[in-house]
Structures are given as C-alpha cells and as structure tokens.
Design an enzyme around this catalytic site. Structure first.
Site, PDB file in Angstrom:
ATOM      1  NE  ARG A  63      44.891  63.886 -48.743  1.00 44.09           N
ATOM      2  CZ  ARG A  63      46.445  63.221 -47.888  1.00 44.09           C
ATOM      3  NH1 ARG A  63      46.378  63.924 -46.589  1.00 44.09           N
ATOM      4  NH2 ARG A  63      47.485  62.445 -48.747  1.00 44.09           N
ATOM      5  CG  HIS A 119      54.957  60.876 -41.538  1.00 39.85           C
ATOM      6  ND1 HIS A 119      53.342  60.774 -41.687  1.00 39.85           N
ATOM      7  CD2 HIS A 119      54.877  59.360 -41.706  1.00 39.85           C
ATOM      8  CE1 HIS A 119      52.264  60.398 -42.704  1.00 39.85           C
ATOM      9  NE2 HIS A 119      53.451  59.007 -42.615  1.00 39.85           N
ATOM     10  CB  SER A 177      44.220  62.154 -39.659  1.00 41.52           C
ATOM     11  OG  SER A 177      45.064  61.396 -40.198  1.00 41.52           O
TER      12      SER A 177
HETATM   13  P1  NAD Z   1      45.178  65.448 -43.980  1.00 39.56           P
HETATM   14  O1  NAD Z   1      45.209  66.622 -44.233  1.00 39.56           O
HETATM   15  O2  NAD Z   1      45.054  64.739 -44.819  1.00 39.56           O
HETATM   16  O3  NAD Z   1      43.941  65.687 -42.891  1.00 39.56           O
HETATM   17  C1  NAD Z   1      44.055  66.470 -41.401  1.00 39.56           C
HETATM   18  C2  NAD Z   1      42.752  65.923 -41.395  1.00 39.56           C
HETATM   19  O4  NAD Z   1      42.256  66.290 -40.471  1.00 39.56           O
HETATM   20  C3  NAD Z   1      41.484  66.582 -42.648  1.00 39.56           C
HETATM   21  O5  NAD Z   1      40.717  65.207 -42.536  1.00 39.56           O
HETATM   22  C4  NAD Z   1      40.954  67.834 -42.058  1.00 39.56           C
HETATM   23  O6  NAD Z   1      38.995  67.448 -42.027  1.00 39.56           O
HETATM   24  C5  NAD Z   1      40.806  67.650 -40.444  1.00 39.56           C
HETATM   25  N1  NAD Z   1      41.134  69.101 -39.983  1.00 39.56           N
HETATM   26  C6  NAD Z   1      41.579  69.693 -40.408  1.00 39.56           C
HETATM   27  N2  NAD Z   1      41.929  70.878 -39.152  1.00 39.56           N
HETATM   28  C7  NAD Z   1      40.796  70.357 -38.610  1.00 39.56           C
HETATM   29  C8  NAD Z   1      40.764  71.398 -37.268  1.00 39.56           C
HETATM   30  N3  NAD Z   1      41.248  72.031 -36.494  1.00 39.56           N
HETATM   31  N4  NAD Z   1      40.218  70.322 -35.994  1.00 39.56           N
HETATM   32  C9  NAD Z   1      39.222  68.754 -36.643  1.00 39.56           C
HETATM   33  N5  NAD Z   1      39.760  68.722 -37.884  1.00 39.56           N
HETATM   34  C10 NAD Z   1      40.656  68.745 -38.441  1.00 39.56           C
HETATM   35  O7  NAD Z   1      46.169  65.269 -42.670  1.00 39.56           O
HETATM   36  P2  NAD Z   1      46.695  63.883 -42.060  1.00 39.56           P
HETATM   37  O8  NAD Z   1      46.150  62.792 -42.123  1.00 39.56           O
HETATM   38  O9  NAD Z   1      48.000  64.084 -41.155  1.00 39.56           O
HETATM   39  O10 NAD Z   1      47.954  63.547 -43.285  1.00 39.56           O
HETATM   40  C11 NAD Z   1      48.393  64.129 -43.810  1.00 39.56           C
HETATM   41  C12 NAD Z   1      49.897  63.974 -43.821  1.00 39.56           C
HETATM   42  O11 NAD Z   1      50.681  65.186 -44.194  1.00 39.56           O
HETATM   43  C13 NAD Z   1      50.852  63.879 -42.347  1.00 39.56           C
HETATM   44  O12 NAD Z   1      51.596  62.696 -43.200  1.00 39.56           O
HETATM   45  C14 NAD Z   1      51.969  64.624 -42.143  1.00 39.56           C
HETATM   46  O13 NAD Z   1      52.923  64.236 -42.041  1.00 39.56           O
HETATM   47  C15 NAD Z   1      51.411  65.436 -43.072  1.00 39.56           C
HETATM   48  N6  NAD Z   1      52.037  66.798 -42.590  1.00 39.56           N
HETATM   49  C16 NAD Z   1      51.770  67.506 -41.448  1.00 39.56           C
HETATM   50  C17 NAD Z   1      52.073  68.621 -41.062  1.00 39.56           C
HETATM   51  C18 NAD Z   1      52.134  69.428 -39.252  1.00 39.56           C
HETATM   52  O14 NAD Z   1      53.149  68.577 -39.044  1.00 39.56           O
HETATM   53  N7  NAD Z   1      51.829  70.256 -38.741  1.00 39.56           N
HETATM   54  C19 NAD Z   1      51.297  69.843 -41.813  1.00 39.56           C
HETATM   55  C20 NAD Z   1      50.540  69.268 -42.672  1.00 39.56           C
HETATM   56  C21 NAD Z   1      51.115  68.153 -43.687  1.00 39.56           C
END
Ligand code: NAD
Ligand code: ZN
Length: 250
Positions: free
Chosen positions: A36, A123, A197
């Site tokens: 996001r 997940h 998250s």
């Molecule tokens: P999300 O993208 O909805 O939220 C990520 C949050 O982290 C945001 O609020 C953002 O502002 C914050 N953020 C980003 N980088 C940051 C940092 N360096 N320091 C502090 N905050 C930071 O992600 P979510 O809540 O995990 O939900 C999305 C879904 O996406 C999950 O279900 C997951 O399965 C999947 N996903 C996983 C990966 C992975 O495995 N790395 C990557 C993308 C999506």
C-alpha cells in the site's frame, strides 16, 4: 522520540512472552516493496486481477499472476534480513520471544535465524508451490526455472492441475490451524509488538487486537497511523529497523 524509545525498552524489560506480529513494512528496508505504500505492489498492479477465483478460473489471469509473483519472488530471494529482523532474533536469544505471527511470505524471519517452530506464517510462504488438484508439493526454484524457460502457466506434472505458490490470495481461505495457533499465542503473550503493518487486512489484524483484548500490552511500530493505534499502550511512528534496533539495544 527518545522517551518513546525508553518506554519501549521498559515494555521489553517487563515482558516474558513477547509475540511479534509482522507485516510487509518490516521487509521494505530489505528491498521488498509492501502493497500500500507509494511505489508498493498496488501502485503497479491491480489487486482485482489477483483474486483467488479469477486465478483458478482464467488462464490469462494466471499468466499475469505468475508474472507478478515471479517478479516479487526474485526480490525476496535477493533480499537479506535487516536490522529489525535481527533485533527480533535477539529477543529469541534472550529467551523473551514467545512467537512470531507474520503476514510476510518472504522467509526473512527464518533467514534471520529464528526457530521455525516459533514462526507462524498466516499468509503462507512464497518459497514452495502446490498443485491445487492433487496437492503435490514443488520447490519454488524448480517452478521458476520452468517459467524462465517460457512456460507462463505451469501445470502439475502428475495430474495437469493448476500450480500456485503456497501463499494466501485475496478470497482464498486462511489456513484454519495457523490462525487458531496465532490467536492462541496472542492470548498467551504478555506483550505484542506490531511491526510494519497497516492492520487493515482481516482476519490477520484480529491477532494483535485479540492480544490487546486478552490483557497483553500492545506496542505498534509503523510509519503511519493504524486503526488499532487507539487500542495500543505505545505507538512509535518511524522506520521499523531504526526504531526496533534502538528499542532492543542489547
Ligand atoms: P501493508 O502494505 O498493508 O502495510 C505496510 C505498512 O508498513 C504500512 O502502514 C506502511 O506505512 C508501513 N511501512 C512500510 N515500510 C515501513 C518501514 N520501513 N518502517 C515502518 N513502517 C513501514 O502490508 P501488511 O499490513 O503486511 O498487509 C499486506 C499483505 O501483503 C500481507 O498480507 C502480506 O501477506 C502481503 N505482502 C507480503 C510481503 C512480504 O512478504 N514482504 C510484501 C508485500 C505484501
Ligand atoms: Zn497435481
């Protein structure tokens, strides 16, 4: 910020059973984009293309899905755990880590050296693939080799069923056993630390909410506000690797 860091240290000092709840924001500093944030996956792809029903019923959707998925898998294999993953490993080293409930599919908690039995991947994981018809399991790298050789919609070599990475897509049922285990851990923890998250994806976000409602302290470290901030005992806005390595300074 300084006094918030001090508060965070005190929470960790007082805790014996810490549950870490991690999201995609934990891994952005390892080079894996979240969904996001600006530049995240949803600024590049349309999530509506990747609903489970669409993936299983439409070959074109599957080709698009594998393209997006292979692209992010390559980033995940190249990524390394960052300072925040390593701080979580420290929590295990000092005997305070109860469990890690992660929404991430990137294997970075494993690669940071945390014990597999402490990691609950609600997940799923991008590192294995299954046949949706007969259940045969495949190593992800073997499937990626097929894709690199030009097969855009890989099928099962036993039954020609559809292959899919072992991750949970939108509209796909969550693994009930893992969710139950996560909720149990939340109820039995005395401190829940949310890391990176947005807490808008359900039922995942019900895990830290359950921890707070069961009497566990709730600490949220995220760049931006979340809908659970009002339930939290401590909220620190900032880079998760920077903040957590300050809070867990051992
Ligand atoms: P999300 O993208 O909805 O939220 C990520 C949050 O982290 C945001 O609020 C953002 O502002 C914050 N953020 C980003 N980088 C940051 C940092 N360096 N320091 C502090 N905050 C930071 O992600 P979510 O809540 O995990 O939900 C999305 C879904 O996406 C999950 O279900 C997951 O399965 C999947 N996903 C996983 C990966 C992975 O495995 N790395 C990557 C993308 C999506
Ligand atoms: Zn099969």
């Amino acid at each position: 910020m300084g006094s918030l860091i001090e508060d965070g240290r005190k929470f960790i000092e007082d805790a014996d059973r810490i549950m870490v709840f991690s999201g995609a924001g934990l891994s952005t500093e390892s080079g894996i984009p979240d969904f996001r944030s600006p530049g995240g996956l949803w600024s590049k792809y349309d999530p509506a293309d990747f609903y489970f029903d669409k993936i299983i019923s439409d070959k074109d959707a599957r080709v698009k899905y594998w393209k997006m998925s292979s692209e992010s898998y390559k980033l995940m294999t190249a990524a390394k755990p960052n300072a925040a993953h390593m701080a979580i490993k420290k929590l295990e080293n000092i005997g305070k880590l109860f469990c890690i409930v992660t929404q991430n599919i990137d294997n970075l908690h494993h690669r940071a050296g945390n014990s597999p039995e402490k990691i609950i991947e609600i997940h799923g994981t991008a590192f294995s693939v299954s046949c949706l018809k007969c259940g045969k399991k495949y190593n992800r790298d073997d499937i990626e080799k097929m894709i690199d050789s030009g097969i855009k919609d890989p099928l099962c070599d036993e039954c020609s069923g559809i292959l899919k990475p072992d991750t949970i897509s939108f509209g796909q049922a969550m693994p009930e056993d893992k969710m139950a285990e996560a909720i149990q851990c939340a109820g039995d923890s005395d401190l829940c630390i949310v890391l990176g998250s947005s807490l808008v994806v359900y039922p995942a976000a019900s895990v830290p909410a359950h921890a707070a409602k069961s009497g566990s302290k709730l600490m949220i470290i995220n760049r931006e506000e979340t809908p659970l901030d009002s339930l939290a005992d401590l909220v620190i806005h900032g880079s998760v690797s920077h903040v957590l390595s300050e809070v867990v300074r051992l």
